[in-house]
Write a protein that holds these residues in place. Structure first.
Motif, PDB file in Angstrom:
ATOM      1  N   LYS B  28       0.844  -1.197   0.000  1.00  0.00           N
ATOM      2  CA  LYS B  28       0.000   0.000   0.000  1.00  0.00           C
ATOM      3  C   LYS B  28       0.876   1.241   0.000  1.00  0.00           C
ATOM      4  N   TRP B  29       0.705   2.042  -1.019  1.00  0.00           N
ATOM      5  CA  TRP B  29       1.486   3.267  -1.163  1.00  0.00           C
ATOM      6  C   TRP B  29       0.555   4.473  -1.129  1.00  0.00           C
ATOM      7  N   LYS B  30       1.175   5.635  -0.873  1.00  0.00           N
ATOM      8  CA  LYS B  30       0.432   6.889  -0.999  1.00  0.00           C
ATOM      9  C   LYS B  30       1.139   7.800  -1.999  1.00  0.00           C
ATOM     10  N   LEU B  31       0.364   8.504  -2.785  1.00  0.00           N
ATOM     11  CA  LEU B  31       0.907   9.449  -3.763  1.00  0.00           C
ATOM     12  C   LEU B  31       0.305  10.831  -3.496  1.00  0.00           C
ATOM     13  N   PRO B  45      -3.087  11.664 -14.685  1.00  0.00           N
ATOM     14  CA  PRO B  45      -2.061  10.606 -14.706  1.00  0.00           C
ATOM     15  C   PRO B  45      -1.966   9.824 -13.392  1.00  0.00           C
ATOM     16  N   PRO B  46      -1.865  10.473 -12.213  1.00  0.00           N
ATOM     17  CA  PRO B  46      -1.784   9.650 -11.001  1.00  0.00           C
ATOM     18  C   PRO B  46      -3.053   8.847 -10.729  1.00  0.00           C
ATOM     19  N   LEU B  47      -4.213   9.421 -11.022  1.00  0.00           N
ATOM     20  CA  LEU B  47      -5.459   8.680 -10.773  1.00  0.00           C
ATOM     21  C   LEU B  47      -5.535   7.437 -11.663  1.00  0.00           C
ATOM     22  N   ARG B  48      -5.155   7.610 -12.939  1.00  0.00           N
ATOM     23  CA  ARG B  48      -5.179   6.461 -13.853  1.00  0.00           C
ATOM     24  C   ARG B  48      -4.105   5.435 -13.496  1.00  0.00           C
ATOM     25  N   LEU B  49      -2.941   5.934 -13.108  1.00  0.00           N
ATOM     26  CA  LEU B  49      -1.844   5.044 -12.707  1.00  0.00           C
ATOM     27  C   LEU B  49      -2.294   4.123 -11.570  1.00  0.00           C
ATOM     28  N   ALA B  50      -2.930   4.708 -10.567  1.00  0.00           N
ATOM     29  CA  ALA B  50      -3.366   3.924  -9.407  1.00  0.00           C
ATOM     30  C   ALA B  50      -4.355   2.840  -9.834  1.00  0.00           C
ATOM     31  N   GLU B  51      -5.259   3.206 -10.719  1.00  0.00           N
ATOM     32  CA  GLU B  51      -6.272   2.275 -11.207  1.00  0.00           C
ATOM     33  C   GLU B  51      -5.616   1.112 -11.983  1.00  0.00           C
ATOM     34  N   SER B  57      -2.245  -5.853 -10.654  1.00  0.00           N
ATOM     35  CA  SER B  57      -1.766  -6.654  -9.522  1.00  0.00           C
ATOM     36  C   SER B  57      -2.903  -7.437  -8.865  1.00  0.00           C
ATOM     37  N   GLY B  58      -4.061  -7.427  -9.466  1.00  0.00           N
ATOM     38  CA  GLY B  58      -5.200  -8.121  -8.857  1.00  0.00           C
ATOM     39  C   GLY B  58      -5.571  -7.549  -7.498  1.00  0.00           C
ATOM     40  N   GLY B  59      -5.422  -6.221  -7.378  1.00  0.00           N
ATOM     41  CA  GLY B  59      -5.803  -5.562  -6.131  1.00  0.00           C
ATOM     42  C   GLY B  59      -4.766  -5.647  -5.022  1.00  0.00           C
ATOM     43  N   LYS B  60      -3.560  -6.114  -5.346  1.00  0.00           N
ATOM     44  CA  LYS B  60      -2.539  -6.285  -4.304  1.00  0.00           C
ATOM     45  C   LYS B  60      -1.622  -5.077  -4.151  1.00  0.00           C
ATOM     46  N   PHE B  61      -1.481  -4.298  -5.211  1.00  0.00           N
ATOM     47  CA  PHE B  61      -0.623  -3.112  -5.150  1.00  0.00           C
ATOM     48  C   PHE B  61      -1.547  -1.890  -5.253  1.00  0.00           C
ATOM     49  N   ILE B  62      -1.715  -1.254  -4.095  1.00  0.00           N
ATOM     50  CA  ILE B  62      -2.692  -0.166  -3.997  1.00  0.00           C
ATOM     51  C   ILE B  62      -1.953   1.161  -3.811  1.00  0.00           C
ATOM     52  N   ILE B  63      -2.276   2.134  -4.649  1.00  0.00           N
ATOM     53  CA  ILE B  63      -1.685   3.465  -4.491  1.00  0.00           C
ATOM     54  C   ILE B  63      -2.818   4.441  -4.185  1.00  0.00           C
ATOM     55  N   LYS B  64      -2.795   4.998  -2.995  1.00  0.00           N
ATOM     56  CA  LYS B  64      -3.831   5.961  -2.604  1.00  0.00           C
ATOM     57  C   LYS B  64      -3.381   7.356  -3.056  1.00  0.00           C
ATOM     58  N   VAL B  65      -4.167   7.979  -3.913  1.00  0.00           N
ATOM     59  CA  VAL B  65      -3.783   9.277  -4.472  1.00  0.00           C
ATOM     60  C   VAL B  65      -4.408  10.396  -3.638  1.00  0.00           C
ATOM     61  N   ALA B 257       7.919  -3.082 -12.536  1.00  0.00           N
ATOM     62  CA  ALA B 257       7.607  -3.112 -13.972  1.00  0.00           C
ATOM     63  C   ALA B 257       6.208  -2.546 -14.239  1.00  0.00           C
ATOM     64  N   MET B 258       5.259  -2.840 -13.359  1.00  0.00           N
ATOM     65  CA  MET B 258       3.903  -2.290 -13.534  1.00  0.00           C
ATOM     66  C   MET B 258       3.932  -0.767 -13.454  1.00  0.00           C
ATOM     67  N   LEU B 259       4.681  -0.248 -12.500  1.00  0.00           N
ATOM     68  CA  LEU B 259       4.793   1.210 -12.382  1.00  0.00           C
ATOM     69  C   LEU B 259       5.397   1.809 -13.646  1.00  0.00           C
ATOM     70  N   GLN B 260       6.472   1.201 -14.130  1.00  0.00           N
ATOM     71  CA  GLN B 260       7.151   1.744 -15.316  1.00  0.00           C
ATOM     72  C   GLN B 260       6.208   1.776 -16.516  1.00  0.00           C
ATOM     73  N   SER B 261       5.486   0.685 -16.717  1.00  0.00           N
ATOM     74  CA  SER B 261       4.566   0.610 -17.844  1.00  0.00           C
ATOM     75  C   SER B 261       3.433   1.622 -17.683  1.00  0.00           C
ATOM     76  N   ALA B 262       2.847   1.666 -16.504  1.00  0.00           N
ATOM     77  CA  ALA B 262       1.699   2.549 -16.280  1.00  0.00           C
ATOM     78  C   ALA B 262       2.107   4.028 -16.367  1.00  0.00           C
ATOM     79  N   MET B 263       3.290   4.375 -15.851  1.00  0.00           N
ATOM     80  CA  MET B 263       3.715   5.780 -15.928  1.00  0.00           C
ATOM     81  C   MET B 263       3.807   6.244 -17.379  1.00  0.00           C
ATOM     82  N   LYS B 264       4.355   5.382 -18.227  1.00  0.00           N
ATOM     83  CA  LYS B 264       4.461   5.751 -19.651  1.00  0.00           C
ATOM     84  C   LYS B 264       3.092   5.870 -20.297  1.00  0.00           C
ATOM     85  N   ALA B 265       2.214   4.926 -19.972  1.00  0.00           N
ATOM     86  CA  ALA B 265       0.881   4.932 -20.574  1.00  0.00           C
ATOM     87  C   ALA B 265       0.117   6.201 -20.184  1.00  0.00           C
ATOM     88  N   VAL B 266       0.124   6.544 -18.907  1.00  0.00           N
ATOM     89  CA  VAL B 266      -0.703   7.670 -18.461  1.00  0.00           C
ATOM     90  C   VAL B 266      -0.094   9.021 -18.829  1.00  0.00           C
TER      91      VAL B 266
END
Lengths: 358, 358
Positions: B28-31, B45-51, B57-65, B257-266
């Motif tokens: 669980k992270w906070k942004l 971008p951060p809202l989409r990244l978190a989603e 991650s199947g709900g396992k890696f949660i980023i609270k924005v 890797a999920m963060l890297q991919s999502a950051m580029k996408a958003v």
């Protein structure tokens, strides 16, 4: 005995708890692309996608990317993905214009939108909706897969001074632009990447367009056809990822999400890679290949191209209501998007150029 | 008994095999972001990244924005990520120019590169290397987080007819452009988004720049300051994702890797969203707000801005070798990238405009 039984129960419970989530399922896919594996930046999006998805899934979701050199069917990607031999494909929609003329809208049309006008249409206009509507007929999902930006107008052996110089010319040019050239008297053909140089060298064709300096210079076209024209015909060629619908529906949702994220990431990266490669090659061109003659088609030729483009588009629209609907959607979106391009990017570059002049 | 023992061994082996991979770990992270949570497209971008990360991650890696309304420190993002209160942040580097002037290069500089020239510099020039070098001092990782494209030059109560009209003007404008305006006699200030309208309304400022029509019109600036100038000062404002280095290093590689991919996408999606919003708003402006007067600064004013920009950049370069190195890297990359922009996108739009004129 009691202890052992407890141990069994505890271990069984642990095994249950620890049962891999769906996302832990091993999935092996194959992706076929139109390009040879070495033909970057066109081959970059699928290669990077496979790498990203592998890393994100901890090596459990593997996509084997096969280039043209392996499957030998560069223009058969849609059929192979539809048929399920490959779960995914990477190509350009306008290669299937023989199946369905509406496919051209998802790659690019002459005098159409630029890359970011078109991305805005895909995601904030009706682009994604229409693209899927057309691909639904093939039970295939389609997503943007990378853009070349404005392509150069091609390599010509002789200068094009007037419309007469186009008559009887043999040229490789795909998509709707090919039909426009045909209307202006050009003998048009499509030839896959691997055979372009030889075709030009042997005189099978007198002219060709490929992509832009980043990709063209490596092919050596300038040695035979030194007139290099600026673009009008492919202002924003978008590649497509194709996915077999049935295969996609069987993926765990985590893997679906990984694909969606990675496809977006690598699509943008291709634009940056091609832009950087073109900027690099353009600079080199001036010093290393001073014989290349950069030209813009004369205005009467461009006017005839524009007129022919509108005629070709309108004639397909008259025959096909879906084509008509998508054409109208693009035209109306472009009208407002272009106003913003002009006031933002275009005006900015113009300002910079005017300040340099003094 | 023997059977039971075997069962225990088998179950133990199963439990081992089935032990969740690292990627199954719940994190669980906070942004924290500079923007209020509703301020799209900057907050997108951060809202989409978190989603995306949650789905992958199947709900396992949660980023609270958390938006500015929650943490109340819109310009304190770098400090909060460095300190570890937040594992991630989303902001614009040029807000930390007080800490380190080199930070401006990763957002935008007046008369600098456009978005795609700059992305090419980040990924195929030395941009990513320099950005990380500067952020290393804060033990923070930094990645592109979305671009606004060419921003409008701002809203002014009165027309700017000459350099004299700038003298004594009170204006909100951040980044290096603020220093350029200051050199031309403007009283420059930075004010967070939430207070802009009130400041303009109360006369705390006479002029301001914000982003572009997509975001500006909603703010209502045109009601008070109807002169709307085209851009020169922020040709490609890039947002940044910031990540606490220690937190990142503790992530399973799959989540990295999920963060890297999502950051580029958003990041790319934000550009499309802002482009679409601006095109929409620009069209509306003409019919709904005909009192808005769109202007380009007079050429002598632009020339003075360009001269002041070069002086400001050169004076920082003289004092700071890292600033100098990055400035030279941007200037040399821009020189070749701009040539390609001119022959591709710029020439294409110019051709289209000329054909329309007839």
């Amino acid at each position: 005995m009691k202890i052992l039984t407890r141990a069994v129960v505890a271990l069984a419970a642990l095994a249950m708890l620890a049962t891999p989530a769906l996302a832990q399922k091993t999935v092996k896919w194959k992706l076929a692309m139109t390009w040879p594996s070495t033909l970057t930046p066109l081959a970059s999006p699928p290669l990077r996608l496979a790498e990203m998805v592998k890393e994100m899934s901890g090596g459990k979701f593997i996509i084997k990317v096969e280039g043209k050199e392996k499957h030998k069917a560069p223009l058969g990607i849609l059929d192979m993905v539809k048929g399920g031999q490959y779960q995914m494909g990477h190509s350009a929609s306008y290669y299937w214009k023989g199946k369905d003329m509406s496919m051209v809208f998802f790659t690019t049309v002459p005098f159409g939108m630029t890359a970011f006008e078109q991305y805005a249409w895909f995601y904030y206009g009706d682009g994604m909706k229409y693209m899927q509507q057309v691909y639904d007929r093939y039970k295939v999902l389609s997503y943007p897969g990378g853009n070349t930006g404005v392509q150069m107008g091609g390599w010509f052996r002789k200068e094009i001074k007037s419309l007469d110089d186009l008559k009887g010319l043999k040229m490789r040019i795909p998509g709707l632009a090919g039909e426009v050239f045909a209307k202006l008297g050009v003998n048009v053909t499509n030839i896959p990447a691997g055979e372009l140089y030889t075709s030009l060298d042997r005189g099978t064709i007198d002219a060709l367009e490929w992509v832009g300096p980043g990709m063209d210079i490596k092919m050596g076209f300038h040695k035979i056809a030194p007139y290099y024209y600026t673009g009008w015909h492919e202002p924003a060629s978008e590649m497509q990822f194709l996915i077999n619908k049935r295969a996609y529906s069987k993926l765990p949702p985590e893997y679906q999400a990984m694909l969606q994220s990675a496809m977006k990431a690598v699509a943008s990266e291709m634009y940056f890679e091609n832009f950087a490669g073109s900027a690099e090659a353009w600079e080199k061109m001036k010093t290393e290949y001073p014989n290349i003659k950069v030209k813009t088609f004369p205005k009467p030729v461009l006017k005839a191209m524009k007129k022919a483009t509108d005629e070709v588009l309108n004639s397909y629209a008259a025959k096909d209501p879906v084509f008509k609907e998508i054409l109208e959607s693009q035209r109306s979106f472009m009208k407002k998007a272009r106003q913003w391009t002009i006031i933002s990017d275009y005006n900015y570059i113009k300002t910079c150029l005017e300040l340099e002049e003094d």
